[in-house]
Design an enzyme around this catalytic site. Structure first.
Site: not given
Ligand code: GAR
Length: 207
Positions: A108, A12-14, A91, A94, A110
């Site tokens: 997203n 969860g660093t983003n 990860m 969908l 990437h």
């Protein structure tokens, strides 16, 4: 305020970069209304709790089939009034129905310069392993809208990062996060929440 739902699977660093940019006021027209984790042990859930953000775990294997899982995701997202879905190290791929329902409302991050090192099988450290194996000298990160093609949606922002001679996948991952991901993901949210971009076909333009 644009209501954001952040989907996570790991550290969860983003997510933290988004929280920090909201708390500092750099992102002033968006708020996180929920964090959804695919993994009950994701440290991202702790990060959300520390900042008093609603956080839940919705797991694929708790549902009879993939459709049931996707429906549960939709129900939670809609009940929270989410207007922008942010995949921040999420990860799970969908469903087509899901990406069509929320067309141009899912973004997203990437960890490579799309269209290089992306698509099915390119996630997390695997991306950086492939970059080092190929021997490219420049990599980076891409913030993009999500459509039914893995990593194939309209590109919002990209930032290049140098590959150094003695890089390991872990060292390179950290540099790509620090120099690119943690900057362009919050920036993309800021631009969208301020109504500063338009999407037409596969082209994103600043207005
Ligand atoms: C990040 O490097 C992100 O770009 C990547 O997973 C990591 C999650 O880190 N995402 C993908 O590979 C998606 N295809 P985080 O949980 O610390 O944000």
């Amino acid at each position: 305020m644009l209501k954001i739902g952040v989907l996570v699977s790991g550290g969860g660093t983003n997510l933290q970069a988004i929280i920090d940019n909201i708390e500092s006021g750099y992102i002033s027209k968006a708020e996180i209304v929920t964090v959804i984790s695919s993994n009950p042990n994701a440290y991202a859930l702790e990060r959300a709790k520390k900042h008093n953000i609603n956080a839940v775990c919705i797991r694929k294997h708790d549902y009879a089939d993939f459709d049931g899982y996707m429906k549960a995701m939709e129900n939670h997202i809609d009940s929270c009034g989410v207007e922008l879905i942010v995949l921040a190290g999420f990860m799970t791929v969908l469903s087509k129905e899901f990406t069509e329902k929320y067309k141009n409302k899912i973004i997203n991050i990437h960890p490579a310069l799309i269209p290089s090192f992306c698509g099915d099988g390119f996630y997390g450290l695997k991306v950086h392993e492939a970059v080092l194996k190929k021997g490219v000298k420049i990599t980076g990160a891409t913030a993009h809208f999500v459509n039914d093609e893995t990593d194939g949606g309209p590109i919002i922002l990209q930032k290049a990062v140098a590959v150094e001679d003695n890089d390991t996948p872990e060292i390179l991952q950290k540099r790509v996060m620090e120099q690119a991901e943690w900057k362009i993901l919050p920036e993309a949210i800021k631009l969208i929440s301020e109504g500063k971009i338009t999407v037409s076909g596969n082209k994103v333009r600043r207005i």
